[in-house]
Each structure stands twice: as structure tokens, then as C-alpha cells.
Write an enzyme that holds these catalytic residues in place. Structure first.
Site, PDB file in Angstrom:
ATOM      1  N   PHE A   1       0.760  -1.198  -0.066  1.00  0.00           N
ATOM      2  CA  PHE A   1       0.034  -0.054   0.096  1.00  0.00           C
ATOM      3  C   PHE A   1       0.617   1.349  -0.056  1.00  0.00           C
ATOM      4  O   PHE A   1       0.489   2.370  -0.698  1.00  0.00           O
ATOM      5  CB  PHE A   1      -1.013  -0.105   1.123  1.00  0.00           C
ATOM      6  CG  PHE A   1      -2.021   0.766   1.098  1.00  0.00           C
ATOM      7  CD1 PHE A   1      -3.294   0.629   0.310  1.00  0.00           C
ATOM      8  CD2 PHE A   1      -1.961   2.238   1.759  1.00  0.00           C
ATOM      9  CE1 PHE A   1      -4.139   1.623   0.267  1.00  0.00           C
ATOM     10  CE2 PHE A   1      -2.839   3.256   1.662  1.00  0.00           C
ATOM     11  CZ  PHE A   1      -4.014   2.870   0.889  1.00  0.00           C
TER      12      PHE A   1
ATOM     13  N   HIS B   1      -8.524  -8.632   2.339  1.00  0.00           N
ATOM     14  CA  HIS B   1      -7.398  -7.649   2.279  1.00  0.00           C
ATOM     15  C   HIS B   1      -6.671  -7.506   1.031  1.00  0.00           C
ATOM     16  O   HIS B   1      -6.457  -6.613   0.485  1.00  0.00           O
ATOM     17  CB  HIS B   1      -6.417  -7.958   3.519  1.00  0.00           C
ATOM     18  CG  HIS B   1      -5.445  -6.858   3.657  1.00  0.00           C
ATOM     19  ND1 HIS B   1      -5.378  -5.751   4.351  1.00  0.00           N
ATOM     20  CD2 HIS B   1      -4.201  -7.134   3.514  1.00  0.00           C
ATOM     21  CE1 HIS B   1      -4.301  -5.320   4.432  1.00  0.00           C
ATOM     22  NE2 HIS B   1      -3.493  -6.019   3.781  1.00  0.00           N
TER      23      HIS B   1
END
Length: 155
Positions: A57, A88
Site C-alpha cells: 500500500f 485484504h
């Protein structure tokens, strides 16, 4: 007719590489493959920069920082996102991909996508130097080709 096609010559190119520490068993192999390929294409050690980030991320933000610094001719993003038992994976893989795609269009230098999105750890390892080659090395080649092509177009 004028044809533009970047050459696989990294001599004199300043390359930034952003690597995710998450899944580092895989990402270290991607980095090793990328560095080996860049060196074989003529890149000098002093022209290579590596930035480690916590996870996938965070990769786009570090790519933007390197690309905007004026210190590199292009940036290679390396990460491995492996599906788990929760959603996720879907969020990280999607946002990482979208972020890099957007940056590649907006930044002044090319960004190469050396991100694995795999269902299993074995699949990731196969693509990080296993029987399916090293996707880090392949992404490094793509980056060099894009940098050279853009330099050729710019004259």
C-alpha cells in the site's frame, strides 16, 4: 516513417527502485533479479537507488517521492501481494495497481510495474526467480526500454 523503440541499455540511467518489505522472501528475490538485470544492461552501482517501504500500500507514495525528486530517470515498483483468508488482498492489490497506473501517467518519469498478485506463496516464488523466471528482472527491462524510448522521442 519514424519508429521509436527503446534500447535495452541502462548505461548512464539513474534508476529508483521501491520495494515492499511485506512478503520479503519474495520481494528480495524480485529486487535481486532487477538489480542483476540492470547491472547486465550497463547500470552503474552509484546510479541505482533502493527505497524499502513497509508494504504494498505504501509503494505508490514512495514511487512518487523518488520520481519527483529529480534524482532518477525512472522508478521500478516491486511488491508481492498474496491472497489470504480475508478480502485484504483485494483492497491492497487494487489500490496498489491503481496508484501505480495513475503515477505512471502523471509523473515526469516512467514507472514500471513489478508487482506480483498471486493466490499462493508458491505462485509468487515461481515468479520471483523460480520456474516462471524473475518478474523483477522483466520489469527492470521494461523500465529501461521506456526511459530510452521517451528520451528518443524527446530528442
Amino acid at each position: 516513417m519514424k519508429v521509436y523503440e527503446g534500447k535495452l541499455d541502462a548505461k548512464g540511467l539513474r534508476i529508483g527502485i521501491v520495494v515492499s518489505r511485506f512478503n520479503d522472501l519474495v520481494t528480495r528475490e524480485l529486487l535481486s533479479g532487477a538489480l542483476d538485470r540492470l547491472r547486465r544492461l550497463g547500470a552503474a552501482e552509484e546510479d541505482l537507488s533502493v527505497a524499502w517501504v513497509p508494504g504494498g500500500f505504501e509503494v505508490p507514495r514512495a514511487v512518487r517521492a523518488l520520481a519527483s525528486s529529480g534524482k532518477v530517470d525512472g522508478v521500478l515498483a516491486l511488491a508481492a501481494v498474496v491472497r489470504g483468508a480475508t478480502p485484504h488482498f483485494d483492497y491492497v492489490a487494487a489500490e496498489l495497481s491503481k496508484g501505480l497506473s495513475k503515477l505512471n501517467l502523471e509523473l515526469p518519469v516512467p514507472v514500471a510495474f513489478g508487482v506480483l498478485t498471486c493466490d499462493t506463496q508458491d505462485q509468487a516464488l515461481e515468479r520471483a526467480g523460480g520456474k516462471l523466471g524473475n518478474k523483477g528482472a522483466q520489469a527492470a527491462e521494461a523500465l529501461v526500454e521506456m526511459i530510452r524510448m521517451e528520451k528518443e522521442i524527446a530528442g
